[in-house]
Design an enzyme around this catalytic site. Sequence first.
Site, PDB file in Angstrom:
ATOM      1  N   HIS A   1     161.655 101.472 -77.225  1.00 21.39           N
ATOM      2  CA  HIS A   1     160.265 101.909 -77.125  1.00 21.39           C
ATOM      3  C   HIS A   1     159.625 101.749 -78.495  1.00 21.39           C
ATOM      4  O   HIS A   1     160.086 102.324 -79.482  1.00 21.39           O
ATOM      5  CB  HIS A   1     160.162 103.366 -76.671  1.00 21.39           C
ATOM      6  CG  HIS A   1     158.740 103.829 -76.500  1.00 21.39           C
ATOM      7  ND1 HIS A   1     158.047 103.691 -75.313  1.00 21.39           N
ATOM      8  CD2 HIS A   1     157.884 104.408 -77.372  1.00 21.39           C
ATOM      9  CE1 HIS A   1     156.827 104.162 -75.466  1.00 21.39           C
ATOM     10  NE2 HIS A   1     156.698 104.608 -76.710  1.00 21.39           N
ATOM     11  N   CYS A   2     158.570 100.964 -78.557  1.00 21.60           N
ATOM     12  CA  CYS A   2     157.938 100.641 -79.831  1.00 21.60           C
ATOM     13  C   CYS A   2     156.609 101.390 -79.971  1.00 21.60           C
ATOM     14  O   CYS A   2     155.669 101.119 -79.211  1.00 21.60           O
ATOM     15  CB  CYS A   2     157.695  99.139 -79.950  1.00 21.60           C
ATOM     16  SG  CYS A   2     156.931  98.647 -81.509  1.00 21.60           S
ATOM     17  N   PRO A   3     156.504 102.318 -80.901  1.00 26.25           N
ATOM     18  CA  PRO A   3     155.230 103.034 -81.076  1.00 26.25           C
ATOM     19  C   PRO A   3     154.118 102.129 -81.591  1.00 26.25           C
ATOM     20  O   PRO A   3     152.941 102.451 -81.429  1.00 26.25           O
ATOM     21  CB  PRO A   3     155.591 104.125 -82.096  1.00 26.25           C
ATOM     22  CG  PRO A   3     156.781 103.611 -82.824  1.00 26.25           C
ATOM     23  CD  PRO A   3     157.546 102.797 -81.833  1.00 26.25           C
TER      24      PRO A   3
ATOM     25  N   GLY B   1     152.831 100.735 -78.435  1.00 20.83           N
ATOM     26  CA  GLY B   1     152.453 101.800 -77.518  1.00 20.83           C
ATOM     27  C   GLY B   1     153.157 101.768 -76.186  1.00 20.83           C
ATOM     28  O   GLY B   1     152.740 102.454 -75.253  1.00 20.83           O
TER      29      GLY B   1
END
Length: 376
Positions: free
Chosen positions: A205-207, A210
């Site tokens: 999951h890549c902030p 998003g």
Amino acid sequence: GLASRACGLRRAAGMTGGELARVSPIPLEDAPFNKRPSERFWAPVCVMLLHFSIVGDVVWHQRRMVTELSWHNIVAWSLVVATVLCYLCASCMDPGYLRPPPPRGSLPRPVVVGVESRELQVLTDAAGDTADSEAGDLEEASTAATEDSSSATLPDFDVPVEGQPGVVRQSGHKLRFCSRCGMFQPLRTKHCRDCNWCVRTHDHHCPWVGTCVGEYNRVFFFWFLFFQVLELAWFLLEGSSALFRRAGRRGSEPEGNNALLCIGLLLIILFAIMVSCLLCFHCYLASVNVTTWENITWHKISYLMKLDPDSGSPFSRGLLWNLKVYCCVARVCPTFLRRLCSCGVPDPSWAPGGWCVWELGDPDVPCILSNDYYSC
């Protein structure tokens, strides 16, 4: 449990077994696919603002980038466009979410497939008694499966089951049932707590984008990193050229302008180091057919924990095959382009929905990464 829940749904709606199979395992208002976190909106907005702020800083001090038509300016703006497009594709598209059953009347004919035929094995009990699952009508299978109310489960059309509470296997491995999404997880699928959704071939999951990086958008994420590194390097050169030129004309330019440019160049250097390391890491992952999640938690994943990480991934089939399955996903890559890039490499097993049906095999490390002279 699921059995009482299934019977309760059936009695409340007065549905047959086949109709019950078409009901989403969780209420639609509580379903994760109806929950869009604010991160999905604000992450791209903040990243784009930061991106164009740095680009604008360099362009402001290097005016010829917008006033002259030259090959290096064309390359610079082409890199900007390519970076933004790949980022938006990685951020906005479906990363590979497991879908709930479709509405009544639109359920496709199920396909239940075994190891050699590249399909799913469905076992009726934990002891491993195999149920001969033919690709018949789902209503007949579901009706027969739900006759015993003590053993009824809610089937998922992505991973067809006969409704028995036993074991569902893919490529000989027991699949995990996600209680949050109400679906069985195919191999390499992981439930993301941030997205509240199961993602196929989950990478991480890549902030910054998003959302998750998964089977469908990881190729766009890779090309985003690639073009981002080139763009950062190009604008670092342009900004440094402007800084040195202004330094040679000291006294004729306000000091505040140089300070602002120096801050922009420091940010470019920082991001260039970060993105370059991430790009190299994903080049390695793509070549050996391993995801970030598998690489970090290898000994905690059921289908990998008994294997030696140094022996390679059980999904690897050679360097060219690994790169093909990484870059040429059936869901996003046109057929003619996949054929053009085949290079004599056999196609992976693509399901009708465009997702890859992974098969466990002998661990393999591509020879270019592991040989008699060196290894990664």
